[in-house]
Design an enzyme around this catalytic site. Structure first.
Site, PDB file in Angstrom:
ATOM      1  N   ALA A 171      24.883  86.546  71.426  1.00  0.00           N
ATOM      2  CA  ALA A 171      26.009  86.592  70.498  1.00  0.00           C
ATOM      3  C   ALA A 171      26.099  85.245  69.781  1.00  0.00           C
ATOM      4  O   ALA A 171      25.520  84.259  70.214  1.00  0.00           O
ATOM      5  CB  ALA A 171      27.292  86.856  71.265  1.00  0.00           C
ATOM      6  N   GLY A 222      24.265  89.113  74.544  1.00  0.00           N
ATOM      7  CA  GLY A 222      24.382  90.177  73.544  1.00  0.00           C
ATOM      8  C   GLY A 222      23.026  90.768  73.179  1.00  0.00           C
ATOM      9  O   GLY A 222      22.921  91.955  72.861  1.00  0.00           O
ATOM     10  N   GLU A 228      22.197  93.232  75.740  1.00  0.00           N
ATOM     11  CA  GLU A 228      23.124  94.357  75.646  1.00  0.00           C
ATOM     12  C   GLU A 228      22.700  95.320  74.535  1.00  0.00           C
ATOM     13  O   GLU A 228      22.756  96.537  74.693  1.00  0.00           O
ATOM     14  CB  GLU A 228      24.557  93.844  75.429  1.00  0.00           C
ATOM     15  CG  GLU A 228      25.094  93.172  76.691  1.00  0.00           C
ATOM     16  CD  GLU A 228      26.451  92.527  76.513  1.00  0.00           C
ATOM     17  OE1 GLU A 228      26.551  91.638  75.632  1.00  0.00           O
ATOM     18  OE2 GLU A 228      27.397  92.897  77.213  1.00  0.00           O
ATOM     19  N   GLU A 235      26.171  84.996  80.527  1.00  0.00           N
ATOM     20  CA  GLU A 235      27.535  84.752  80.047  1.00  0.00           C
ATOM     21  C   GLU A 235      28.368  83.857  80.950  1.00  0.00           C
ATOM     22  O   GLU A 235      29.206  83.088  80.481  1.00  0.00           O
ATOM     23  CB  GLU A 235      28.273  86.077  79.842  1.00  0.00           C
ATOM     24  CG  GLU A 235      27.872  86.852  78.600  1.00  0.00           C
ATOM     25  CD  GLU A 235      26.629  87.702  78.791  1.00  0.00           C
ATOM     26  OE1 GLU A 235      25.950  87.566  79.827  1.00  0.00           O
ATOM     27  OE2 GLU A 235      26.327  88.502  77.889  1.00  0.00           O
TER      28      GLU A 235
END
Ligand SMILES: NC(=O)c1ccc[n+]([C@@H]2O[C@H](COP(=O)([O-])OP(=O)(O)OC[C@H]3O[C@@H](n4cnc5c(N)ncnc54)[C@H](O)[C@@H]3O)[C@@H](O)[C@H]2O)c1
Length: 713
Positions: free
Chosen positions: A63, A107, A110, A130
């Site tokens: 991310a 991310g 994911e 994370e």
């Protein structure tokens, strides 16, 4: 087509390339581009399957942390939300194959898990890191991961935050094939096979075989929470991520996603996430030096030479060899040289035993370190680093010798922790080439290097030091040439205050426990015993002339020194030590403390853990504020990085200066004023702290204001 995302067709397979350099972060525009590309690929009758791949050096690396920072600060449009795009990928009517190279972290993974299949090159790194930022996967990672790899592996990956390589990911079921050679070709080939076989659109959210059963999983959660408490002391996110994985195994997918979201929002709005995100950016900002542009020419360090094969010289030689830099290692006598080389060999052997690298790698590294008793070859070295004893006379003698031997463009560095760089440089004819490179022990492990800029040090030499730190995998922080530089200058009052506290009524173990519970890697008395009370005593003697009138100096340390209680090395210091070097509280020390306090007329009282933290940490913050104002550190955030990477300050508190901001500078200053009234002048608030407190400001705001000046400069 959006230029962030491109679509082409290869051999009946639609290929979607994400082009958002440098790391293909999922920043605004990428999800939208991806949806448009999927729409087009679905409609394209010539494509039977779809491959999604990253352009440049990596898949989607993760991310956009800038966006996470905004969300953590409660600004922006809230935490990024990917539910829609992930569902869109998973519901694609044609098989979607994710092709991974570089890193697919957070991310990135994911998104990869929302595809129907995944392939990767062997050295690709995949994971959910994370927790390192104080958050949990927030884009359904905690829900899809256990469905692919099982609950136990998901807990381990998420709590540890450690990435794994493709072969292990294949074993766990996180990917479906390792591709040797050209990734795109291999992925297209794999996609064609899938399409030809008419294999099902395997939606991760619909898998359930690996979710286990309630009673088997229960012990996994217990072990996971235990792992979190042990390895991530005091942290919220690593515990919470286990809750989220538990939701995956016990709730339908959609409800599990909602639960994950709630936990994600709770974590990202925590002080811990804000502090860790601050630390992340602070570490990346240290190399920005106002008068040294990024393109400043640097000296190429192809070969290094080190003087002294003791604790530091040996560690630094290893750090160089680990980075592939050949190094000459000089000692004064054979015995010391043999000792130094034996330690290096033992350290490497331990790493091989632990499986960190192979025997072959160890041999290569050993071969890069050349032990010797003369200056032979030093004339070739691009960097000479002195790590002999801490004595100004000795260092001046050595630099005088180097002045004759070194080539003119050789960087001359000293690892001194307390001595004046300018004075050392003054004995050379080329003081512009002289710099402090203050490594921390063990130097092959610790990431911090304080780069001490003397008044004559040239800009290219500073830039070279920064580049070298990076090459060695370390964090170089440029500091000014003051007593103790930044880290040790703040450490001294911290140690002093801890010792005063025991004389006023605390015990070493109470102080250490309070500091440990606050999050410090070790209590200060345990640190003192490890470093050596003899060393602490000598430093104290050297700094005696700096003591201010009215400053009460602690008395017990000298007594321990004169008793020969030097710490771990003599089996006793502030603690007693058993054969495993475990510290044991010592009644003899308690008696010495009480007697000393009695003789000095210091009344003993109950001291709370809160007072211990405030006295030890606030005195350090106050010193940090002085350092900042005097210009010996460029940014408050630099001081934070020094304490996070070199002094065991807990990351989730963001460093001492950031921690002060979270407490509130007015509160810190007011408490300091109270201590000033109770104890004496040494508690006078630093003018900068006073000013910022009055203005309702923070150190972070001070940094931001100066960042602007830096940009203009
Ligand atoms: N130990 C630490 O934690 C630490 C941390 C940061 C900086 N430092 C600094 O690093 C320096 C070295 O510290 P250390 O702990 O490694 O000391 P050490 O005593 O372990 O090693 C010093 C070595 O230098 C050798 N030496 C002395 N004069 C020499 C010469 N003329 N030529 C070649 N070798 C010579 C000695 O034989 C000895 O082996 C000191 O300036 C110290 O202040 C130490």
């Amino acid at each position: 087509m959006d230029q962030l995302v491109n679509l082409t067709t290869h051999d009946g397979v639609a290929v979607i390339v994400i082009n958002n350099p440098p790391v293909n972060a999922l920043s605004p525009g990428v999800p939208e581009g991806l949806v448009a590309a999927l729409d087009a690929a679905e409609k394209d009758p010539s494509a039977d399957a779809i491959v999604i791949i990253g352009g440049g050096r990596t898949f989607i690396a993760g991310a956009d942390i800038k966006e996470l920072e905004l969300a953590a600060a409660g600004r922006g449009s809230g935490p990024p939300e990917f539910h829609g795009i992930l569902a869109r990928i998973e519901n694609t009517a044609k098989p979607v194959v994710m092709a991974i190279h570089g890193t697919a972290l957070g991310g990135g993974n994911e998104v990869a898990m929302a595809g129907h299949y995944r392939v990767a090159v062997p050295d690709a790194q995949i994971g959910q890191p994370e927790v390192n930022l104080g958050i949990i996967p927030g884009a359904e990672g905690t829900q899809r991961l256990p469905r692919l790899v099982g609950v136990a592996a998901a807990v381990d990956l998420c709590v540890s935050g450690k990435p794994i390589r493709a072969p292990e990911a294949l074993k766990l079921g996180l990917i479906d094939r390792v591709i040797e050679g050209d990734l795109l070709k291999g992925a297209v080939h794999f996609a064609r096979e899938i399409a030809k076989e008419g294999a099902p659109l395997r939606k991760t959210s619909e898998l359930s075989e690996k979710l286990g059963s309630e009673w088997v999983d229960a012990s996994i959660y217990v072990a996971g929470r235990d792992q979190a408490r042990r390895t991530r002391r005091n942290m919220l996110a690593p515990l919470k991520v286990v809750d989220a994985i538990e939701a995956a195994a016990t709730l339908p997918f959609e409800e599990g996603c909602k639960k994950e979201r709630e936990i994600f929002v709770e974590c990202i709005q925590s002080d811990q996430a804000r502090a860790l995100i601050h630390a992340f950016f602070a570490e990346r900002a240290v190399a920005k030096i106002p008068d040294i542009p990024k393109d400043m020419p640097v000296y190429n360090i192809r070969e290094a030479a080190i003087i002294g094969a003791g604790t530091m010289g040996g560690g630094i030689a290893m750090a160089c060899a680990n980075a592939g830099i050949p190094v000459l290692l000089k000692e004064v006598e054979q015995a010391a040289l043999d000792r130094g080389m034996a330690t290096i060999r033992r350290n490497y052997e331990n790493s091989v035993k632990k499986g960190r690298f192979s025997q072959e790698v160890m041999d290569q590294r050993m071969a890069l370190i050349h032990p010797q008793l003369t200056y032979e070859g030093f004339e070739r070295a691009d960097l000479i680093l002195e790590a002999a004893f801490e004595s100004m006379d000795l260092k001046k003698r050595i630099f005088g010798e180097l002045d004759k031997i070194a080539k003119l463009d050789c960087v001359l560095a000293t690892n001194t922790s307390t001595l004046d760089i300018d004075e050392i440089a003054s004995v050379t004819g080329i003081p512009r080439m002289v710099i402090g490179l203050h490594f921390f022990s063990p130097a092959n492990v610790m990431r911090l290097v304080e780069i001490v800029r003397g008044k004559a040090t040239s800009k290219p030499v500073v830039a070279t030091a920064l580049a070298l730190a990076k090459k060695l995998g370390k964090v170089g922080v440029v500091v000014g040439n003051c007593r103790g530089f930044v880290g040790n200058r703040m450490m001294l009052p911290y140690m002093r205050e801890a010792q005063l506290l025991v004389e006023e009524g605390a015990t070493p173990e109470q102080v250490d426990r309070a500091l440990y519970n606050f999050g410090m890697a070790m209590g200060i008395f345990a640190v003192d015993d490890m470093g050596g009370i003899d060393l602490a005593y000598r430093v104290r003697q050297e700094y005696k002339h700096l003591e201010k009138p009215g400053m009460r100096m602690p008395l017990v340390l000298e007594k321990l020194f004169h008793m020969g209680r030097y710490g771990q090395k003599t089996g006793a210091g502030w603690y007693r030590y058993d054969e495993n070097r475990k510290p044991i509280p010592d009644p003899e020390v308690h008696a010495i403390i009480e007697k000393t306090a009695h003789e000095a007329g210091i009344p003993r009282r109950h001291i709370s853990d809160d007072e211990i933290i405030e006295r030890c940490i606030y005195i350090m913050i106050n010193e940090g504020a002085k350092i900042l104002e005097e210009g010996y550190a460029l940014r408050a955030a630099d001081i934070d990085v020094i304490y996070l990477t070199g002094y065991g300050f807990p990351g989730y508190r963001g460093g001492p200066m950031w921690y002060a901001d979270t407490v509130g500078l007015k509160r810190v200053r007011d408490r300091i004023r109270e201590f000033r009234a109770q104890h004496g002048e040494w508690w006078e608030p630093a003018p900068l702290l006073d000013k910022l407190a009055d203005q309702g400001q923070t150190f972070a705001a001070w940094d931001a204001a100066h960042e602007h000046e830096m940009a203009v400069a």
